[in-house]
Motif scaffolding. Sequence first.
Motif, PDB file in Angstrom:
ATOM      1  N   VAL A 158       0.841  -1.194   0.000  1.00 40.91           N
ATOM      2  CA  VAL A 158       0.000   0.000   0.000  1.00 40.91           C
ATOM      3  C   VAL A 158       0.880   1.250   0.000  1.00 40.91           C
ATOM      4  N   TYR A 159       0.525   2.226  -0.822  1.00 43.34           N
ATOM      5  CA  TYR A 159       1.294   3.477  -0.895  1.00 43.34           C
ATOM      6  C   TYR A 159       0.350   4.664  -0.818  1.00 43.34           C
ATOM      7  N   GLY A 160       0.916   5.858  -0.669  1.00 39.58           N
ATOM      8  CA  GLY A 160       0.116   7.077  -0.556  1.00 39.58           C
ATOM      9  C   GLY A 160      -0.104   7.465   0.899  1.00 39.58           C
ATOM     10  N   LYS A 161      -0.539   8.712   1.101  1.00 40.56           N
ATOM     11  CA  LYS A 161      -0.839   9.231   2.434  1.00 40.56           C
ATOM     12  C   LYS A 161       0.397   9.162   3.338  1.00 40.56           C
ATOM     13  N   THR A 189       3.685  -5.897  -5.940  1.00 41.14           N
ATOM     14  CA  THR A 189       2.270  -5.640  -6.215  1.00 41.14           C
ATOM     15  C   THR A 189       1.858  -4.405  -5.419  1.00 41.14           C
ATOM     16  N   MET A 190       1.335  -3.397  -6.078  1.00 42.28           N
ATOM     17  CA  MET A 190       1.074  -2.109  -5.442  1.00 42.28           C
ATOM     18  C   MET A 190      -0.417  -1.759  -5.457  1.00 42.28           C
ATOM     19  N   VAL A 191      -0.831  -0.935  -4.490  1.00 41.51           N
ATOM     20  CA  VAL A 191      -2.188  -0.388  -4.490  1.00 41.51           C
ATOM     21  C   VAL A 191      -2.206   0.859  -3.612  1.00 41.51           C
ATOM     22  N   HIS A 192      -2.885   1.889  -4.089  1.00 33.53           N
ATOM     23  CA  HIS A 192      -2.997   3.126  -3.323  1.00 33.53           C
ATOM     24  C   HIS A 192      -3.947   2.937  -2.143  1.00 33.53           C
ATOM     25  N   THR A 222       9.553  -2.008 -11.623  1.00 28.62           N
ATOM     26  CA  THR A 222      10.492  -2.729 -10.781  1.00 28.62           C
ATOM     27  C   THR A 222      10.763  -1.911  -9.524  1.00 28.62           C
ATOM     28  N   VAL A 223      11.247  -2.584  -8.503  1.00 27.80           N
ATOM     29  CA  VAL A 223      11.633  -1.896  -7.277  1.00 27.80           C
ATOM     30  C   VAL A 223      12.743  -0.889  -7.577  1.00 27.80           C
ATOM     31  N   ARG A 224      13.637  -1.234  -8.473  1.00 24.07           N
ATOM     32  CA  ARG A 224      14.708  -0.306  -8.858  1.00 24.07           C
ATOM     33  C   ARG A 224      14.123   0.974  -9.461  1.00 24.07           C
ATOM     34  N   GLN A 225      13.144   0.835 -10.355  1.00 23.46           N
ATOM     35  CA  GLN A 225      12.527   2.011 -10.968  1.00 23.46           C
ATOM     36  C   GLN A 225      11.847   2.885  -9.915  1.00 23.46           C
ATOM     37  N   MET A 226      11.187   2.252  -8.955  1.00 26.47           N
ATOM     38  CA  MET A 226      10.500   3.021  -7.921  1.00 26.47           C
ATOM     39  C   MET A 226      11.498   3.720  -7.008  1.00 26.47           C
ATOM     40  N   PHE A 283       2.585   4.198  -8.494  1.00 23.06           N
ATOM     41  CA  PHE A 283       3.467   4.898  -7.561  1.00 23.06           C
ATOM     42  C   PHE A 283       4.369   5.916  -8.248  1.00 23.06           C
ATOM     43  N   ILE A 284       4.963   5.573  -9.367  1.00 27.18           N
ATOM     44  CA  ILE A 284       5.941   6.453 -10.006  1.00 27.18           C
ATOM     45  C   ILE A 284       5.298   7.717 -10.566  1.00 27.18           C
ATOM     46  N   ASN A 285       4.122   7.591 -11.138  1.00 27.53           N
ATOM     47  CA  ASN A 285       3.496   8.718 -11.831  1.00 27.53           C
ATOM     48  C   ASN A 285       3.344   9.956 -10.952  1.00 27.53           C
ATOM     49  N   ASP A 286       2.984   9.747  -9.679  1.00 31.35           N
ATOM     50  CA  ASP A 286       2.777  10.872  -8.764  1.00 31.35           C
ATOM     51  C   ASP A 286       3.689  10.761  -7.546  1.00 31.35           C
ATOM     52  N   VAL A 287       4.899  10.258  -7.752  1.00 33.00           N
ATOM     53  CA  VAL A 287       5.788   9.988  -6.625  1.00 33.00           C
ATOM     54  C   VAL A 287       6.095  11.247  -5.816  1.00 33.00           C
ATOM     55  N   GLN A 288       6.206  12.408  -6.474  1.00 29.83           N
ATOM     56  CA  GLN A 288       6.477  13.636  -5.728  1.00 29.83           C
ATOM     57  C   GLN A 288       5.320  13.972  -4.791  1.00 29.83           C
TER      58      GLN A 288
END
Length: 300
Positions: A158-161, A189-192, A222-226, A283-288
């Motif tokens: 889970v990512y975000g917040k 495997t990711m989910v907001h 990939t984890v590297r890309q993130m 995750f990458i698209n809005d990582v900032q």
Amino acid sequence: MDVFITGATGYIGFNIATTFRRAGYRVYGLTRSEQKAQWLQQQEIIPVIGDMKDPDSYREIASQSAVIIHAGIDYGDDTIAIDQTTVDTLTQICKEEESPQTFIYTSGCWMHGNTGCEPADESTPINPIDIVQWRPEIEQQVLQGTNVNSLVLRPGCVYGKRGGMTGQWFEGAVNGTINVVGDGTNFWTMVHAEDLADAYLLAAESGRDGEVFDISDRSRYTVRQMAEAVAQCVEGDPEINYIPTEEAAKNIGVTAEAMAIDQHIVSTKTERQLGWKPNHRGFINDVQIYFDAWKAHQKD
């Protein structure tokens, strides 16, 4: 309709609680802290001061709730025992009530183990990694409950917040070194957090029973890309330190296997049966944005 949620001030539980409240439910949230109880009240969530170690502290509220969501986990030496006690208590409450309740148990995609590039879903035989070896029996206990609509949700990372596991990368970036277990060629495997909470709401309203749902967005990084994307969120040039899994295990034990997991989990069933779809783009698209949100939460 009343909803009772364990772990209501936790990363997953809080997002679930606020989502149900926005949908018009009366939400009761279990918390051990008076301070966090006030935080829940600010979000129109009714705090239940108690502890999963003490079932009597929440039994009455759970018994009168139409929906029960177990989203809490007590990390420590007795994590498994506390989870088992909580599930025993909640399934017994459901069994004793006159009208069937809905009980949703929070598991996770680590139940699938390493899948590599081959997509896995709820029909794929599970292969839990060591850190969740105890969960299959719990899942089955929930799914086989009587006088209850039982559901198991398996979120991805889970990512975000507040950040979740990705918050460790953000902290590393701020401090100059992002630690990654493995060589980074693996996929998580990711989910907001908000998309995940939506899945809980849809599951609770579905009327389904005895079902398992994997919750994953459609991103494939990939984890590297993130990690490289996280590094771009701060000034300077933070180092990305790739730690061999065996070496990491010496410090963090079986958690290292989880950090190095390589998965491709799809949520076709969840989308088809619940009408769920992820609204966030990965995750990458809005990582900032995710970094800034995590940073703001450090001031809480």
